[in-house]
Each structure stands twice: as structure tokens, then as C-alpha cells.
Design an enzyme around this catalytic site. Structure first.
Site, mmCIF file in Angstrom:
data_model
loop_
_atom_site.group_PDB
_atom_site.id
_atom_site.type_symbol
_atom_site.label_atom_id
_atom_site.label_comp_id
_atom_site.label_asym_id
_atom_site.label_seq_id
_atom_site.Cartn_x
_atom_site.Cartn_y
_atom_site.Cartn_z
ATOM 1 N N GLY A 82 -0.497 -14.283 -5.845
ATOM 2 C CA GLY A 82 -0.213 -13.176 -4.924
ATOM 3 C C GLY A 82 -1.475 -12.567 -4.323
ATOM 4 O O GLY A 82 -1.437 -11.507 -3.696
ATOM 5 N N VAL A 98 -11.351 -0.287 5.210
ATOM 6 C CA VAL A 98 -12.475 -1.163 4.856
ATOM 7 C C VAL A 98 -12.721 -1.115 3.357
ATOM 8 O O VAL A 98 -12.998 -0.059 2.791
ATOM 9 C CB VAL A 98 -13.768 -0.723 5.589
ATOM 10 C CG1 VAL A 98 -14.898 -1.683 5.269
ATOM 11 C CG2 VAL A 98 -13.549 -0.646 7.077
ATOM 12 N N ILE A 142 0.835 -1.207 0.000
ATOM 13 C CA ILE A 142 0.000 0.000 0.000
ATOM 14 C C ILE A 142 0.874 1.263 0.000
ATOM 15 O O ILE A 142 0.603 2.222 -0.733
ATOM 16 C CB ILE A 142 -0.980 -0.004 1.198
ATOM 17 C CG1 ILE A 142 -1.957 -1.176 1.025
ATOM 18 C CG2 ILE A 142 -1.748 1.313 1.300
ATOM 19 C CD1 ILE A 142 -2.898 -1.397 2.176
ATOM 20 N N GLU A 193 -2.092 -14.500 1.176
ATOM 21 C CA GLU A 193 -0.810 -14.498 1.892
ATOM 22 C C GLU A 193 -0.287 -15.936 2.015
ATOM 23 O O GLU A 193 -1.057 -16.892 1.858
ATOM 24 C CB GLU A 193 -1.010 -13.957 3.317
ATOM 25 C CG GLU A 193 -1.616 -12.584 3.411
ATOM 26 C CD GLU A 193 -0.622 -11.479 3.136
ATOM 27 O OE1 GLU A 193 0.594 -11.750 3.197
ATOM 28 O OE2 GLU A 193 -1.058 -10.364 2.820
ATOM 29 N N LYS A 235 -13.104 -5.435 9.908
ATOM 30 C CA LYS A 235 -13.790 -4.421 9.096
ATOM 31 C C LYS A 235 -15.225 -4.201 9.582
ATOM 32 O O LYS A 235 -15.728 -3.079 9.558
ATOM 33 C CB LYS A 235 -13.765 -4.847 7.628
ATOM 34 C CG LYS A 235 -12.362 -4.779 7.020
ATOM 35 C CD LYS A 235 -12.282 -5.494 5.696
ATOM 36 C CE LYS A 235 -10.868 -5.405 5.124
ATOM 37 N NZ LYS A 235 -10.668 -6.270 3.949
#
Lengths: 162, 336
Positions: free
Chosen positions: B209, B154, B16, B212, B227
Site C-alpha cells: 500500500g 510537501v 489524509i 499506487e 513539491k
């Protein structure tokens, strides 16, 4: 008295006649039949008829139950008399080994198992069972409690409808 | 338009973080022209040190170094840890983008608290701190006068919290439910489409990918549960934490169950039911708006006025999630 009855019928030849029989048998005068054919199974059907009294209506309902006809709603003189919902669930676990009849009997105390579909990959592995359960709107909470109790006790994974 | 300089610190430079940096490098001039902001990243913190440059870090260069696992070769590499950076370097907004640890909320929880205490606004994609101490963090933000924003926690790119804030103001929200984990949705879709076992579907997700190496966090419903907590607190006004959510994952869902569902015109999806604080596999009618495929997320917000609003989109991915981070950043700048 004027009665409007909503029901779900299997999309197979003869099922409508089968559903109408209890009405004519107990003196009902059929005034309309509306078929909602939108590719869904069961097909939604609405029947309008007149009967002499409450007793006749009760006999019609009783016979429809015997014919395993899935009633969803009854209106008497335009007012809701009876309304049902069908819940679909899947159990995953050793459902057959853990007394499937007892499971169904317990569910039937709060609702009515109207269809059951089983997939068993092998006797040792977990089976998956889909149940359609008819339930009065007022009984949904009780039914949910019963189902959760069964799952906890028999270690089933429950997959509920949205 | 007069340009306002805004200094950013990025804590956590994984998927990210890098996605955000790439989009910022690409959209920097667009943001200046349209919003009058000159966004400058002055520090990027990783586990073992930080790149610090008060003039602003060259983002293309730092992304390339990080992709080659060679961030330490950066000319401005220091051994400063993230907390040192928070305490020593004044920034307007701290981006807390470290991985989630749902048990403790750390290290993100401390990063957020320390940043807020110093009066710096925080924008985060890290679910865990909010799932663990939502109300405490809100209180801290209020007392410090700094903003805490978390749209990216979220649904990745999905606008949910800002949708409520900016487009559904007059509505009472009755319920919120949906698919909040792309990995689970990919696995269930694969099982349904190709009639393969969960193990096979999961292995493929890992190879691509999408999942995980240890997928338990997703498959066991923990990610969705976190979430649900954030949505319950922010959209339904509850005051709950992760321990209040009943969580059942998808690990015991069989191919036979998926086949049965399909035979009866349904699919099986892992649904986060915010009103009921429940995460579990559920039967979804085949023609329902929540029946989305692959890694997509989908959330239905049921309201009294607008009725049902369903938002569908990518629930993960660095660049996609950065869309939500920018939404929060621009909102903070506009409110200042």
C-alpha cells in the site's frame, strides 16, 4: 620555493613511494608527508617540499600525471596555485556500443576521466558505467555542458553527484 | 482559558481526511486545554455528496462508515456537492484534501479559490493547485484577507514551510534539496538492500500500500516536481510553476547502477533540487544526512546563519500528514 601538494592515493602498498618519485627525480626536497587514513579510498596525502623553480614544479606535475596520480590541490608559498575536484557520475545506456572511447575523449577535453567501472548485465541490455572525473574548478561548467550534450546525443540517463 | 469555537469543513475524505479526523477525535480535548480551541467539523465532502451537521459531526462514526465504504448511510448524508457546501455553509477553515491532478490542479484549485473568495481560510495537503497557480492563489488570499496554508503539501509530516516561518526568520535560504517522495525512496532502498529489480521492488510497494496502482506519478518524478515548485515559491521566493522544473524520474535506474554506486560508497536517491528547479536521480554519499531508508523523506535547508538544517521524517500517511495540517490550523487560529 615552498610547495604543499594534496593528492589522493590508492590504499595499496607502494603507492606513496610511487607518488614521491617525481618529486625527488626533479630535485625536490621533501620536508613533510601527512597521511590522512580515515578508511577512505583514495587516501588523502599532503606532501610539503621545496623546489628550485617553477620549471621543476612543472616537471614534477607532468610526471605525476604520467604516474596517474590524482592531484587535488597545490599551494605555492601558501597561495593556491592549482585546485581540482573529482566528480562522480553514472551513465545508464548502451554506453559501450555508442563508442565509449569517443565519450571519454570528449569528457577529457574538459576534465580527465581518472577511473571507470562498468557493469553489463548482457550485450543486449543497457550497461551502467561509473566515471570519476578530475576537473579544474574553473572548468566545471564546461564539463557539465559536455556531459549533458553526450547524454542527449547518445540517450544516456545521467546520475550526477549531489 | 476561554474556548474559541472553530468550524471546519473537510473536502476529500481519503487517507489524509480520515487520518485527520482520527487525530482530531483523539486530540480534541488536548487542543481545547492547550490552545483554547474547540475544533468542530461541520461538513465532510466526498465526490457524490456530503455529510453536513452544524452541531458537529461525530468523527469516530464517520471514519468507520467511510472505511466500510458506507458514508451514504450517515444520518446527515446529503447530495450537496463540495462547491455547494463551500457556498452555503460558512466555516472558519476549509481543509482541501482532494487528490492532486498536476495538469489542471482541479478540483482542488476551484475549491481553494471559491473558499478564499468567500473569506474562508484554507489549509490544504493538495499539491497540484499550488504547483499550477501558486502566485495567483497567494494574491487571492491576500486580497480576500483569508489565509492559505499548505505545510502538508510537501514532505507529509515534515515541518519545512513553518520551520522557515517560525524558526529560521533571520536566515537567508541559499538552497533546499532532498528526498520528497516516499514511494521512490522505498523502491530505491529495496533495490539497494536486496538487489532486486525495479519491477519487483515496485510490486512489493504496491502490495504494502506504499505505491499506487498506477505509480507513474511518483516514479516519473511528477510528485517531487510539484513539491519543488511549492518549496521554490515559498522558501526561495521564486515565481515558478510545474512547467519550469526539469523532471527525470527513476524508471530507468538499473540494479547495476545501484550496485556500482554502492561499490563506490554511494546510494542513488531521487532528489528534488529546489534552487536548480531539477528533479533527478543523484549519487548521495553513504554517510550523507540525505541517505535515509524506506519511505522516509529528508530535506536539507542550507542557510547563511544556521548553515545546513536537515529534517527527516515520514513523508506520507494520513495521521502523520495531519500533524502538518494541525500545525497550519493552530497557526491560523493564533494569528486571528
Amino acid at each position: 620555493m615552498k610547495v604543499d601538494m594534496k593528492l589522493g592515493l590508492k590504499d595499496v602498498p607502494g603507492s606513496l613511494l610511487w607518488a614521491l618519485e617525481p618529486i625527488s627525480l626533479h630535485g625536490g626536497n621533501i620536508v613533510s608527508v601527512l597521511h590522512s587514513r580515515n578508511g577512505k579510498d583514495p587516501v588523502s596525502v599532503q606532501i610539503g617540499f621545496r623546489v628550485k623553480d617553477q620549471k621543476s614544479l612543472d616537471l614534477i606535475k607532468k610526471d605525476m600525471k604520467k604516474h596517474t596520480i590524482h592531484l587535488t590541490e597545490i599551494l605555492v608559498e601558501g597561495r593556491k596555485y592549482y585546485s581540482k575536484k573529482t566528480l562522480s557520475i553514472i551513465f545508464i545506456g548502451h554506453i559501450i556500443d555508442k563508442d565509449v572511447l569517443e565519450t571519454i575523449d570528449r569528457i577529457n577535453e574538459a576534465g580527465l576521466v581518472s577511473s571507470i567501472d562498468v557493469l553489463m548485465p548482457s550485450p543486449e541490455e543497457k550497461s551502467s558505467v561509473m566515471l570519476n572525473i578530475d576537473v579544474d574548478n574553473g572548468n566545471i561548467k564546461r564539463l557539465n555542458k559536455t556531459i549533458l550534450g553526450i547524454c542527449k546525443e547518445k540517450q544516456f540517463l545521467l546520475i550526477r553527484s549531489l | 482559558m476561554k474556548t474559541k469555537e472553530i468550524n471546519l469543513v473537510i473536502i476529500g475524505f481519503g487517507v489524509i481526511g480520515k487520518g485527520f479526523a482520527e487525530v482530531l477525535a483523539d486530540k480534541h480535548d488536548f487542543l481545547r486545554a492547550n490552545y483554547g480551541v474547540d475544533l468542530k467539523v461541520t461538513a465532510i465532502c466526498e465526490r457524490d455528496g456530503s455529510v453536513v451537521c452544524k452541531k458537529g459531526i461525530d468523527l469516530d462514526n464517520v471514519v468507520e462508515l467511510s472505511l466500510n465504504n458506507n458514508l451514504k448511510a450517515h444520518e446527515n448524508w446529503t447530495t450537496l456537492k463540495s462547491l455547494d457546501v463551500i457556498n452555503k455553509i460558512r466555516s472558519d477553515i476549509v481543509l482541501e484534501l482532494t487528490p492532486s491532478n498536476i495538469e489542471t490542479g482541479q478540483p482542488g484549485l476551484t475549491h481553494i479559490k471559491e473558499s478564499l473568495k468567500r473569506g474562508m481560510c484554507v489549509v490544504t495537503s493538495n499539491k497540484a493547485p499550488l504547483a499550477v497557480e501558486f502566485s495567483q492563489l497567494q494574491k487571492l488570499a491576500k486580497n480576500s484577507g483569508a489565509e492559505l496554508r499548505y505545510e502538508a503539501t510537501v514532505g507529509g509530516a515534515l515541518p519545512l514551510i513553518n520551520l522557515r516561518k517560525h524558526a529560521l526568520q533571520v536566515n537567508n535560504i541559499n538552497s533546499v534539496q532532498g528526498i520528497l517522495n516516499g514511494t521512490c525512496n522505498y523502491v530505491l532502498t529495496k533495490m539497494a538492500d536486496e538487489y532486486v529489480s525495479m519491477d519487483v521492488a515496485l510490486k512489493e510497494a504496491q502490495n504494502l500500500g506504499i505505491a499506487e496502482a498506477d505509480p507513474s506519478y511518483d516514479i516519473n518524478g511528477i510528485d517531487t516536481g510539484a513539491k519543488v515548485v511549492i518549496l521554490a515559491n515559498s522558501l526561495l521566493g521564486m515565481d515558478v510553476s510545474f512547467k519550469d522544473v526539469a523532471v527525470t524520474g527513476i524508471s530507468d535506474v538499473t540494479t547495476e547502477a545501484i550496485e556500482l554506486a554502492r561499490k563506490h560508497n554511494h546510494v542513488i536517491k531521487l532528489i528534488g533540487d529546489v534552487e536548480r528547479l531539477d528533479v533527478s536521480p543523484r549519487l548521495v554519499p553513504i554517510n550523507h544526512p540525505l541517505n535515509v531508508s524506506g519511505t522516509l523523506n529528508a530535506v536539507t535547508i542550507s542557510t547563511d546563519i544556521a548553515r545546513d538544517i536537515t529534517v527527516i521524517g515520514p513523508g506520507a500517511g494520513g495521521k502523520e500528514t495531519s500533524s502538518s495540517l494541525f500545525s497550519d490550523i493552530i497557526d491560523i487560529i493564533r494569528s486571528k
